[in-house]
Motif scaffolding. Structure first.
Motif, PDB file in Angstrom:
ATOM      1  N   SER B  16       0.840  -1.202   0.000  1.00  0.00           N
ATOM      2  CA  SER B  16       0.000   0.000   0.000  1.00  0.00           C
ATOM      3  C   SER B  16       0.875   1.253   0.000  1.00  0.00           C
ATOM      4  N   GLN B  17       0.262   2.408  -0.272  1.00  0.00           N
ATOM      5  CA  GLN B  17       1.018   3.657  -0.290  1.00  0.00           C
ATOM      6  C   GLN B  17       1.639   3.940   1.085  1.00  0.00           C
ATOM      7  N   SER B  18       0.874   3.669   2.154  1.00  0.00           N
ATOM      8  CA  SER B  18       1.410   3.964   3.501  1.00  0.00           C
ATOM      9  C   SER B  18       2.614   3.054   3.810  1.00  0.00           C
ATOM     10  N   GLU B  19       2.577   1.817   3.295  1.00  0.00           N
ATOM     11  CA  GLU B  19       3.721   0.906   3.494  1.00  0.00           C
ATOM     12  C   GLU B  19       4.936   1.371   2.680  1.00  0.00           C
ATOM     13  N   ILE B  20       4.665   1.862   1.479  1.00  0.00           N
ATOM     14  CA  ILE B  20       5.750   2.411   0.656  1.00  0.00           C
ATOM     15  C   ILE B  20       6.383   3.604   1.372  1.00  0.00           C
ATOM     16  N   ASP B  21       5.533   4.454   1.947  1.00  0.00           N
ATOM     17  CA  ASP B  21       6.042   5.636   2.653  1.00  0.00           C
ATOM     18  C   ASP B  21       6.914   5.226   3.849  1.00  0.00           C
ATOM     19  N   LEU B  22       6.471   4.174   4.554  1.00  0.00           N
ATOM     20  CA  LEU B  22       7.255   3.693   5.702  1.00  0.00           C
ATOM     21  C   LEU B  22       8.613   3.156   5.225  1.00  0.00           C
ATOM     22  N   PHE B  23       8.604   2.327   4.176  1.00  0.00           N
ATOM     23  CA  PHE B  23       9.847   1.781   3.607  1.00  0.00           C
ATOM     24  C   PHE B  23      10.786   2.930   3.226  1.00  0.00           C
ATOM     25  N   ASN B  24      10.204   3.949   2.616  1.00  0.00           N
ATOM     26  CA  ASN B  24      10.993   5.069   2.108  1.00  0.00           C
ATOM     27  C   ASN B  24      11.797   5.763   3.211  1.00  0.00           C
ATOM     28  N   LEU B  25      11.267   5.743   4.439  1.00  0.00           N
ATOM     29  CA  LEU B  25      11.967   6.382   5.569  1.00  0.00           C
ATOM     30  C   LEU B  25      13.314   5.701   5.853  1.00  0.00           C
ATOM     31  N   TYR B  26      13.439   4.447   5.424  1.00  0.00           N
ATOM     32  CA  TYR B  26      14.660   3.681   5.704  1.00  0.00           C
ATOM     33  C   TYR B  26      15.720   3.832   4.606  1.00  0.00           C
ATOM     34  N   LEU B  27      15.362   4.501   3.527  1.00  0.00           N
ATOM     35  CA  LEU B  27      16.272   4.598   2.378  1.00  0.00           C
ATOM     36  C   LEU B  27      16.985   5.943   2.348  1.00  0.00           C
ATOM     37  N   LEU B 106      20.041   1.111   1.678  1.00  0.00           N
ATOM     38  CA  LEU B 106      19.262   0.511   2.771  1.00  0.00           C
ATOM     39  C   LEU B 106      20.257  -0.090   3.764  1.00  0.00           C
ATOM     40  N   PRO B 107      20.545   0.627   4.866  1.00  0.00           N
ATOM     41  CA  PRO B 107      21.567   0.129   5.803  1.00  0.00           C
ATOM     42  C   PRO B 107      21.121  -1.151   6.516  1.00  0.00           C
ATOM     43  N   GLN B 108      22.032  -2.097   6.668  1.00  0.00           N
ATOM     44  CA  GLN B 108      21.728  -3.393   7.289  1.00  0.00           C
ATOM     45  C   GLN B 108      21.341  -3.212   8.758  1.00  0.00           C
ATOM     46  N   VAL B 109      21.906  -2.203   9.413  1.00  0.00           N
ATOM     47  CA  VAL B 109      21.682  -2.007  10.848  1.00  0.00           C
ATOM     48  C   VAL B 109      20.197  -1.742  11.145  1.00  0.00           C
ATOM     49  N   ILE B 110      19.460  -1.235  10.157  1.00  0.00           N
ATOM     50  CA  ILE B 110      18.026  -0.996  10.369  1.00  0.00           C
ATOM     51  C   ILE B 110      17.149  -1.943   9.550  1.00  0.00           C
ATOM     52  N   PHE B 111      17.812  -2.875   8.844  1.00  0.00           N
ATOM     53  CA  PHE B 111      17.076  -3.783   7.953  1.00  0.00           C
ATOM     54  C   PHE B 111      16.140  -4.720   8.732  1.00  0.00           C
ATOM     55  N   GLU B 112      16.657  -5.301   9.829  1.00  0.00           N
ATOM     56  CA  GLU B 112      15.841  -6.250  10.603  1.00  0.00           C
ATOM     57  C   GLU B 112      14.646  -5.530  11.239  1.00  0.00           C
ATOM     58  N   GLU B 113      14.889  -4.299  11.696  1.00  0.00           N
ATOM     59  CA  GLU B 113      13.797  -3.492  12.268  1.00  0.00           C
ATOM     60  C   GLU B 113      12.707  -3.238  11.212  1.00  0.00           C
ATOM     61  N   LEU B 114      13.164  -2.888  10.002  1.00  0.00           N
ATOM     62  CA  LEU B 114      12.228  -2.656   8.892  1.00  0.00           C
ATOM     63  C   LEU B 114      11.404  -3.911   8.600  1.00  0.00           C
ATOM     64  N   CYS B 115      12.079  -5.069   8.556  1.00  0.00           N
ATOM     65  CA  CYS B 115      11.374  -6.335   8.280  1.00  0.00           C
ATOM     66  C   CYS B 115      10.377  -6.658   9.387  1.00  0.00           C
ATOM     67  N   PHE B 116      10.724  -6.292  10.617  1.00  0.00           N
ATOM     68  CA  PHE B 116       9.819  -6.531  11.742  1.00  0.00           C
ATOM     69  C   PHE B 116       8.573  -5.659  11.601  1.00  0.00           C
ATOM     70  N   LYS B 117       8.794  -4.383  11.239  1.00  0.00           N
ATOM     71  CA  LYS B 117       7.655  -3.468  11.094  1.00  0.00           C
ATOM     72  C   LYS B 117       6.836  -3.772   9.851  1.00  0.00           C
ATOM     73  N   LEU B 118       7.526  -4.284   8.829  1.00  0.00           N
ATOM     74  CA  LEU B 118       6.892  -4.466   7.521  1.00  0.00           C
ATOM     75  C   LEU B 118       7.298  -5.847   6.961  1.00  0.00           C
ATOM     76  N   PRO B 119       6.592  -6.904   7.411  1.00  0.00           N
ATOM     77  CA  PRO B 119       6.989  -8.259   6.973  1.00  0.00           C
ATOM     78  C   PRO B 119       6.984  -8.420   5.446  1.00  0.00           C
ATOM     79  N   LYS B 120       6.270  -7.565   4.745  1.00  0.00           N
ATOM     80  CA  LYS B 120       6.286  -7.654   3.280  1.00  0.00           C
ATOM     81  C   LYS B 120       7.682  -7.399   2.710  1.00  0.00           C
ATOM     82  N   ILE B 121       8.475  -6.626   3.436  1.00  0.00           N
ATOM     83  CA  ILE B 121       9.842  -6.356   2.977  1.00  0.00           C
ATOM     84  C   ILE B 121      10.710  -7.607   3.144  1.00  0.00           C
ATOM     85  N   GLU B 122      10.429  -8.361   4.201  1.00  0.00           N
ATOM     86  CA  GLU B 122      11.090  -9.679   4.350  1.00  0.00           C
ATOM     87  C   GLU B 122      10.761 -10.550   3.135  1.00  0.00           C
ATOM     88  N   LYS B 123       9.471 -10.585   2.797  1.00  0.00           N
ATOM     89  CA  LYS B 123       9.031 -11.375   1.634  1.00  0.00           C
ATOM     90  C   LYS B 123       9.693 -10.870   0.357  1.00  0.00           C
TER      91      LYS B 123
END
Lengths: 190, 190
Positions: B16-27, B106-123
Protein backbone atom coordinates in the motif's frame (compact mmCIF):
# COMPACT_ATOMS: atom_id res chain seq x y z
CA UNK A 1 10.05 -32.53 14.14
CA UNK A 2 13.45 -33.92 13.19
CA UNK A 3 15.92 -32.63 15.86
CA UNK A 4 18.49 -31.63 13.23
CA UNK A 5 15.93 -29.43 11.47
CA UNK A 6 15.02 -27.78 14.79
CA UNK A 7 18.72 -27.07 15.44
CA UNK A 8 19.07 -25.79 11.86
CA UNK A 9 16.12 -23.40 12.19
CA UNK A 10 17.34 -22.07 15.54
CA UNK A 11 20.63 -21.01 13.95
CA UNK A 12 18.64 -18.51 11.85
CA UNK A 13 15.56 -17.47 13.87
CA UNK A 14 14.22 -17.59 17.42
CA UNK A 15 11.36 -20.04 17.32
CA UNK A 16 9.08 -21.46 20.02
CA UNK A 17 7.94 -25.07 20.40
CA UNK A 18 4.40 -24.20 19.30
CA UNK A 19 5.79 -22.52 16.15
CA UNK A 20 7.94 -25.58 15.43
CA UNK A 21 4.85 -27.76 15.82
CA UNK A 22 2.94 -25.56 13.37
CA UNK A 23 5.81 -25.66 10.80
CA UNK A 24 5.95 -29.43 11.21
CA UNK A 25 2.35 -29.77 10.01
CA UNK A 26 3.51 -28.50 6.59
CA UNK A 27 6.31 -31.05 6.16
CA UNK A 28 5.81 -34.45 4.54
CA UNK A 29 8.41 -37.14 5.34
CA UNK A 30 9.40 -39.23 2.31
CA UNK A 31 11.86 -42.02 1.62
CA UNK A 32 13.81 -42.56 -1.61
CA UNK A 33 15.88 -45.67 -2.35
CA UNK A 34 19.36 -45.25 -3.85
CA UNK A 35 19.06 -44.22 -7.54
CA UNK A 36 15.40 -43.16 -7.15
CA UNK A 37 14.46 -39.69 -8.45
CA UNK A 38 13.00 -36.83 -6.38
CA UNK A 39 12.58 -34.91 -9.64
CA UNK A 40 13.11 -35.65 -13.32
CA UNK A 41 13.84 -33.21 -16.15
CA UNK A 42 10.67 -31.84 -17.81
CA UNK A 43 8.71 -32.15 -14.54
CA UNK A 44 7.97 -28.89 -12.72
CA UNK A 45 9.62 -28.83 -9.31
CA UNK A 46 6.93 -28.27 -6.68
CA UNK A 47 8.73 -28.53 -3.34
CA UNK A 48 11.75 -27.69 -1.22
CA UNK A 49 13.41 -30.73 0.36
CA UNK A 50 15.25 -30.93 3.69
CA UNK A 51 17.51 -33.98 3.76
CA UNK A 52 17.42 -35.81 7.10
CA UNK A 53 19.44 -38.84 5.93
CA UNK A 54 21.35 -39.75 2.79
CA UNK A 55 22.69 -37.90 -0.20
CA UNK A 56 21.30 -36.61 -3.50
CA UNK A 57 22.78 -35.15 -6.65
CA UNK A 58 21.30 -32.50 -8.97
CA UNK A 59 22.36 -32.84 -12.61
CA UNK A 60 21.35 -32.10 -16.16
CA UNK A 61 22.13 -33.78 -19.48
CA UNK A 62 24.19 -31.46 -21.66
CA UNK A 63 24.04 -31.07 -25.47
CA UNK A 64 26.59 -33.85 -25.91
CA UNK A 65 24.52 -36.24 -23.77
CA UNK A 66 26.83 -36.05 -20.75
CA UNK A 67 25.62 -35.74 -17.15
CA UNK A 68 26.68 -32.42 -15.62
CA UNK A 69 26.29 -32.39 -11.82
CA UNK A 70 25.39 -28.93 -10.52
CA UNK A 71 25.01 -29.69 -6.80
CA UNK A 72 25.08 -32.34 -4.13
CA UNK A 73 22.91 -32.37 -1.02
CA UNK A 74 23.51 -34.24 2.24
CA UNK A 75 22.02 -34.28 5.75
CA UNK A 76 20.75 -30.91 7.01
CA UNK A 77 20.72 -29.23 3.58
CA UNK A 78 17.70 -27.76 1.85
CA UNK A 79 17.68 -28.54 -1.86
CA UNK A 80 15.35 -27.83 -4.76
CA UNK A 81 15.46 -26.59 -8.36
CA UNK A 82 14.81 -22.89 -7.64
CA UNK A 83 14.41 -21.94 -11.29
CA UNK A 84 11.65 -24.49 -11.86
CA UNK A 85 10.05 -23.96 -8.42
CA UNK A 86 9.92 -20.16 -8.49
CA UNK A 87 9.26 -19.59 -12.19
CA UNK A 88 6.87 -22.58 -12.40
CA UNK A 89 8.58 -23.92 -15.51
CA UNK A 90 9.66 -27.47 -16.42
CA UNK A 91 12.98 -28.38 -14.83
CA UNK A 92 16.16 -29.12 -16.75
CA UNK A 93 17.45 -31.01 -13.72
CA UNK A 94 17.29 -34.48 -12.33
CA UNK A 95 17.42 -34.81 -8.53
CA UNK A 96 18.49 -38.35 -7.72
CA UNK A 97 19.28 -40.14 -4.45
CA UNK A 98 22.88 -41.45 -4.50
CA UNK A 99 22.21 -43.30 -1.21
CA UNK A 100 19.00 -44.45 0.51
CA UNK A 101 17.67 -41.03 1.44
CA UNK A 102 15.05 -39.60 3.82
CA UNK A 103 13.68 -36.12 3.33
CA UNK A 104 11.10 -33.68 4.63
CA UNK A 105 9.15 -32.17 1.74
CA UNK A 106 7.80 -28.61 1.97
CA UNK A 107 5.36 -28.16 -0.95
CA UNK A 108 5.41 -24.75 -2.63
CA UNK A 109 1.61 -24.70 -2.90
CA UNK A 110 1.36 -24.27 0.89
CA UNK A 111 4.61 -22.32 1.35
CA UNK A 112 3.07 -18.82 1.06
CA UNK A 113 0.29 -19.80 3.49
CA UNK A 114 2.93 -21.03 5.95
CA UNK A 115 4.89 -17.76 5.62
CA UNK A 116 1.69 -15.81 6.22
CA UNK A 117 0.89 -17.78 9.38
CA UNK A 118 4.50 -17.84 10.53
CA UNK A 119 6.53 -14.83 9.27
CA UNK A 120 9.60 -16.32 10.96
CA UNK A 121 9.63 -18.96 8.21
CA UNK A 122 9.80 -16.15 5.64
CA UNK A 123 12.80 -14.79 7.55
CA UNK A 124 14.32 -18.29 7.76
CA UNK A 125 14.13 -18.78 4.01
CA UNK A 126 15.34 -15.23 3.29
CA UNK A 127 18.43 -16.04 5.35
CA UNK A 128 18.84 -19.52 3.82
CA UNK A 129 18.72 -17.92 0.35
CA UNK A 130 21.40 -15.38 1.33
CA UNK A 131 23.72 -18.15 2.56
CA UNK A 132 22.98 -20.27 -0.51
CA UNK A 133 23.76 -17.32 -2.78
CA UNK A 134 27.02 -16.57 -0.94
CA UNK A 135 28.08 -20.21 -1.46
CA UNK A 136 27.29 -19.99 -5.18
CA UNK A 137 29.33 -16.77 -5.47
CA UNK A 138 32.32 -18.41 -3.79
CA UNK A 139 32.05 -21.32 -6.22
CA UNK A 140 32.06 -18.88 -9.16
CA UNK A 141 35.09 -17.12 -7.67
CA UNK A 142 36.97 -20.43 -7.37
CA UNK A 143 36.13 -21.26 -10.98
CA UNK A 144 37.64 -17.92 -12.03
CA UNK A 145 40.73 -17.98 -9.87
CA UNK A 146 41.77 -21.57 -9.22
CA UNK A 147 43.45 -24.16 -11.40
CA UNK A 148 41.76 -27.56 -11.78
CA UNK A 149 44.16 -29.07 -9.25
CA UNK A 150 43.51 -26.26 -6.72
CA UNK A 151 39.74 -26.64 -7.17
CA UNK A 152 39.91 -30.39 -6.56
CA UNK A 153 42.12 -30.00 -3.47
CA UNK A 154 39.88 -27.23 -2.13
CA UNK A 155 36.79 -29.39 -2.64
CA UNK A 156 38.12 -32.47 -0.86
CA UNK A 157 39.50 -30.36 2.03
CA UNK A 158 36.22 -28.42 2.47
CA UNK A 159 33.98 -31.47 1.96
CA UNK A 160 35.94 -34.49 3.25
CA UNK A 161 32.82 -36.65 3.67
CA UNK A 162 31.83 -36.33 0.02
CA UNK A 163 34.98 -38.14 -1.08
CA UNK A 164 33.87 -41.06 1.12
CA UNK A 165 30.24 -41.05 0.01
CA UNK A 166 30.23 -40.03 -3.64
CA UNK A 167 31.99 -41.84 -6.52
CA UNK A 168 34.96 -40.02 -8.02
CA UNK A 169 33.34 -39.61 -11.44
CA UNK A 170 30.52 -37.58 -9.80
CA UNK A 171 32.98 -35.26 -8.06
CA UNK A 172 34.73 -34.83 -11.42
CA UNK A 173 31.42 -33.87 -13.05
CA UNK A 174 30.59 -31.38 -10.26
CA UNK A 175 33.98 -29.71 -10.75
CA UNK A 176 33.67 -29.71 -14.55
CA UNK A 177 36.62 -32.10 -14.96
CA UNK A 178 37.13 -35.53 -16.47
CA UNK A 179 37.60 -38.50 -14.09
CA UNK A 180 40.97 -39.04 -15.82
CA UNK A 181 42.10 -35.54 -14.79
CA UNK A 182 41.30 -36.30 -11.13
CA UNK A 183 43.15 -39.63 -11.32
CA UNK A 184 46.16 -37.72 -12.67
CA UNK A 185 46.02 -35.16 -9.80
CA UNK A 186 45.84 -37.99 -7.24
CA UNK A 187 48.74 -39.83 -8.89
CA UNK A 188 50.88 -36.67 -8.87
CA UNK A 189 50.17 -36.25 -5.13
CA UNK A 190 51.62 -39.68 -4.41
CA UNK B 1 9.87 7.07 -3.35
CA UNK B 2 11.54 6.57 -6.70
CA UNK B 3 8.79 5.38 -9.12
CA UNK B 4 10.99 2.61 -10.54
CA UNK B 5 11.54 1.19 -7.06
CA UNK B 6 7.77 1.25 -6.41
CA UNK B 7 7.18 -0.61 -9.68
CA UNK B 8 9.98 -3.05 -8.79
CA UNK B 9 8.48 -3.80 -5.35
CA UNK B 10 4.98 -4.29 -6.78
CA UNK B 11 6.27 -7.03 -9.07
CA UNK B 12 7.02 -9.08 -5.94
CA UNK B 13 4.54 -8.06 -3.22
CA UNK B 14 1.23 -6.24 -2.81
CA UNK B 15 2.09 -3.04 -1.02
CA UNK B 16 0.00 0.00 0.00
CA UNK B 17 1.02 3.66 -0.29
CA UNK B 18 1.41 3.96 3.50
CA UNK B 19 3.72 0.91 3.49
CA UNK B 20 5.75 2.41 0.66
CA UNK B 21 6.04 5.64 2.65
CA UNK B 22 7.26 3.69 5.70
CA UNK B 23 9.85 1.78 3.61
CA UNK B 24 10.99 5.07 2.11
CA UNK B 25 11.97 6.38 5.57
CA UNK B 26 14.66 3.68 5.70
CA UNK B 27 16.27 4.60 2.38
CA UNK B 28 19.07 7.14 2.03
CA UNK B 29 19.62 8.69 -1.42
CA UNK B 30 23.30 9.03 -2.37
CA UNK B 31 25.22 10.21 -5.41
CA UNK B 32 28.53 8.82 -6.65
CA UNK B 33 30.60 10.39 -9.42
CA UNK B 34 32.07 8.12 -12.13
CA UNK B 35 35.01 6.12 -10.67
CA UNK B 36 33.95 6.81 -7.05
CA UNK B 37 33.69 3.79 -4.72
CA UNK B 38 30.55 2.63 -2.90
CA UNK B 39 32.73 0.05 -1.14
CA UNK B 40 36.43 -0.76 -1.04
CA UNK B 41 38.11 -4.09 -0.25
CA UNK B 42 38.84 -4.56 3.49
CA UNK B 43 35.82 -2.41 4.44
CA UNK B 44 32.81 -4.28 5.81
CA UNK B 45 29.79 -3.84 3.56
CA UNK B 46 26.96 -2.37 5.61
CA UNK B 47 24.15 -1.72 3.13
CA UNK B 48 22.11 -2.93 0.19
CA UNK B 49 22.00 -0.47 -2.72
CA UNK B 50 19.19 0.10 -5.20
CA UNK B 51 20.49 1.82 -8.33
CA UNK B 52 18.16 4.56 -9.61
CA UNK B 53 20.59 5.93 -12.23
CA UNK B 54 23.96 4.89 -13.57
CA UNK B 55 26.10 1.77 -13.50
CA UNK B 56 28.47 0.10 -11.04
CA UNK B 57 30.88 -2.80 -11.21
CA UNK B 58 31.85 -5.24 -8.44
CA UNK B 59 35.37 -6.60 -8.69
CA UNK B 60 38.26 -8.03 -6.71
CA UNK B 61 42.02 -8.01 -7.28
CA UNK B 62 43.26 -11.56 -7.88
CA UNK B 63 46.58 -13.11 -6.74
CA UNK B 64 48.28 -11.90 -9.92
CA UNK B 65 47.13 -8.31 -9.33
CA UNK B 66 44.46 -8.38 -12.05
CA UNK B 67 40.96 -6.94 -11.64
CA UNK B 68 38.32 -9.68 -11.84
CA UNK B 69 34.80 -8.29 -12.32
CA UNK B 70 32.17 -10.45 -10.60
CA UNK B 71 29.04 -8.39 -11.37
CA UNK B 72 27.65 -5.26 -12.91
CA UNK B 73 24.65 -3.31 -11.64
CA UNK B 74 22.46 -0.86 -13.56
CA UNK B 75 19.14 0.93 -13.01
CA UNK B 76 16.55 -0.98 -10.98
CA UNK B 77 19.01 -3.57 -9.62
CA UNK B 78 19.79 -4.21 -5.96
CA UNK B 79 23.48 -4.78 -5.38
CA UNK B 80 25.68 -5.44 -2.37
CA UNK B 81 28.48 -7.76 -1.24
CA UNK B 82 26.30 -10.39 0.46
CA UNK B 83 29.22 -12.30 1.96
CA UNK B 84 30.55 -9.21 3.75
CA UNK B 85 27.07 -7.87 4.61
CA UNK B 86 25.60 -11.08 6.05
CA UNK B 87 28.73 -12.56 7.67
CA UNK B 88 29.90 -9.14 8.89
CA UNK B 89 33.42 -9.70 7.56
CA UNK B 90 35.75 -7.40 5.57
CA UNK B 91 34.93 -7.41 1.88
CA UNK B 92 37.22 -8.70 -0.85
CA UNK B 93 35.29 -6.58 -3.33
CA UNK B 94 35.39 -3.08 -4.68
CA UNK B 95 32.07 -1.57 -5.76
CA UNK B 96 32.80 1.30 -8.13
CA UNK B 97 30.59 3.61 -10.19
CA UNK B 98 31.43 3.26 -13.92
CA UNK B 99 29.11 6.23 -14.66
CA UNK B 100 27.74 9.08 -12.51
CA UNK B 101 25.43 7.01 -10.34
CA UNK B 102 22.50 7.62 -7.99
CA UNK B 103 21.45 5.02 -5.45
CA UNK B 104 19.10 4.42 -2.55
CA UNK B 105 20.99 2.93 0.38
CA UNK B 106 19.26 0.51 2.77
CA UNK B 107 21.57 0.13 5.80
CA UNK B 108 21.73 -3.39 7.29
CA UNK B 109 21.68 -2.01 10.85
CA UNK B 110 18.03 -1.00 10.37
CA UNK B 111 17.08 -3.78 7.95
CA UNK B 112 15.84 -6.25 10.60
CA UNK B 113 13.80 -3.49 12.27
CA UNK B 114 12.23 -2.66 8.89
CA UNK B 115 11.37 -6.34 8.28
CA UNK B 116 9.82 -6.53 11.74
CA UNK B 117 7.66 -3.47 11.09
CA UNK B 118 6.89 -4.47 7.52
CA UNK B 119 6.99 -8.26 6.97
CA UNK B 120 6.29 -7.65 3.28
CA UNK B 121 9.84 -6.36 2.98
CA UNK B 122 11.09 -9.68 4.35
CA UNK B 123 9.03 -11.37 1.63
CA UNK B 124 10.35 -8.93 -0.99
CA UNK B 125 13.97 -9.71 -0.15
CA UNK B 126 13.31 -13.47 0.12
CA UNK B 127 11.96 -13.30 -3.43
CA UNK B 128 14.79 -11.02 -4.66
CA UNK B 129 17.32 -13.50 -3.24
CA UNK B 130 15.61 -16.40 -5.03
CA UNK B 131 15.77 -14.55 -8.37
CA UNK B 132 19.38 -13.49 -7.73
CA UNK B 133 20.32 -17.08 -6.92
CA UNK B 134 18.60 -18.39 -10.06
CA UNK B 135 20.61 -15.90 -12.15
CA UNK B 136 23.87 -17.02 -10.53
CA UNK B 137 23.00 -20.68 -11.23
CA UNK B 138 22.36 -19.90 -14.89
CA UNK B 139 25.72 -18.14 -15.10
CA UNK B 140 27.44 -21.19 -13.61
CA UNK B 141 25.62 -23.40 -16.11
CA UNK B 142 26.81 -21.23 -19.02
CA UNK B 143 30.38 -21.40 -17.73
CA UNK B 144 30.12 -25.19 -17.72
CA UNK B 145 28.41 -25.67 -21.05
CA UNK B 146 29.33 -22.80 -23.37
CA UNK B 147 32.48 -22.00 -25.29
CA UNK B 148 34.05 -18.55 -24.81
CA UNK B 149 32.53 -17.37 -28.06
CA UNK B 150 29.05 -18.67 -27.11
CA UNK B 151 29.32 -16.99 -23.68
CA UNK B 152 30.27 -13.65 -25.24
CA UNK B 153 27.45 -13.83 -27.82
CA UNK B 154 24.95 -14.83 -25.15
CA UNK B 155 26.05 -11.93 -22.93
CA UNK B 156 25.73 -9.25 -25.60
CA UNK B 157 22.36 -10.61 -26.79
CA UNK B 158 20.93 -10.81 -23.25
CA UNK B 159 22.42 -7.47 -22.13
CA UNK B 160 22.59 -5.27 -25.22
CA UNK B 161 22.84 -2.03 -23.22
CA UNK B 162 25.97 -3.15 -21.37
CA UNK B 163 27.93 -3.23 -24.60
CA UNK B 164 27.02 0.45 -25.10
CA UNK B 165 27.74 1.51 -21.52
CA UNK B 166 30.67 -0.58 -20.33
CA UNK B 167 34.15 -0.71 -21.90
CA UNK B 168 35.03 -3.94 -23.66
CA UNK B 169 37.86 -4.81 -21.26
CA UNK B 170 35.34 -4.85 -18.38
CA UNK B 171 33.03 -7.23 -20.25
CA UNK B 172 36.06 -9.44 -20.95
CA UNK B 173 36.91 -9.47 -17.23
CA UNK B 174 33.32 -10.32 -16.26
CA UNK B 175 33.35 -13.28 -18.68
CA UNK B 176 36.79 -14.44 -17.52
CA UNK B 177 38.36 -13.70 -20.92
CA UNK B 178 41.15 -11.49 -22.21
CA UNK B 179 40.19 -8.35 -24.20
CA UNK B 180 42.26 -9.80 -27.06
CA UNK B 181 40.02 -12.91 -27.13
CA UNK B 182 36.91 -10.71 -27.48
CA UNK B 183 38.56 -8.66 -30.27
CA UNK B 184 39.25 -11.95 -32.06
CA UNK B 185 35.61 -13.10 -31.72
CA UNK B 186 34.38 -9.75 -33.08
CA UNK B 187 36.85 -9.89 -35.98
CA UNK B 188 35.74 -13.44 -36.88
CA UNK B 189 32.11 -12.26 -36.93
CA UNK B 190 32.94 -9.67 -39.58
Amino acid sequence: MNPNLIEYIKRYVNISQSEIDLFNLYLKPKIFKKKEFLLKARQTCKSRYFITKGCVRLYYIDDKGNEQITHFGIENWWITDYESLINKIPSKLFIQATENTEILELPQVIFEELCFKLPKIEKLFRKIMEKTYIASQKRLEYMFSQSGEEMFNHFITSNPEFTQRVPQYMIASYLGMTPEFISKIKKNKK
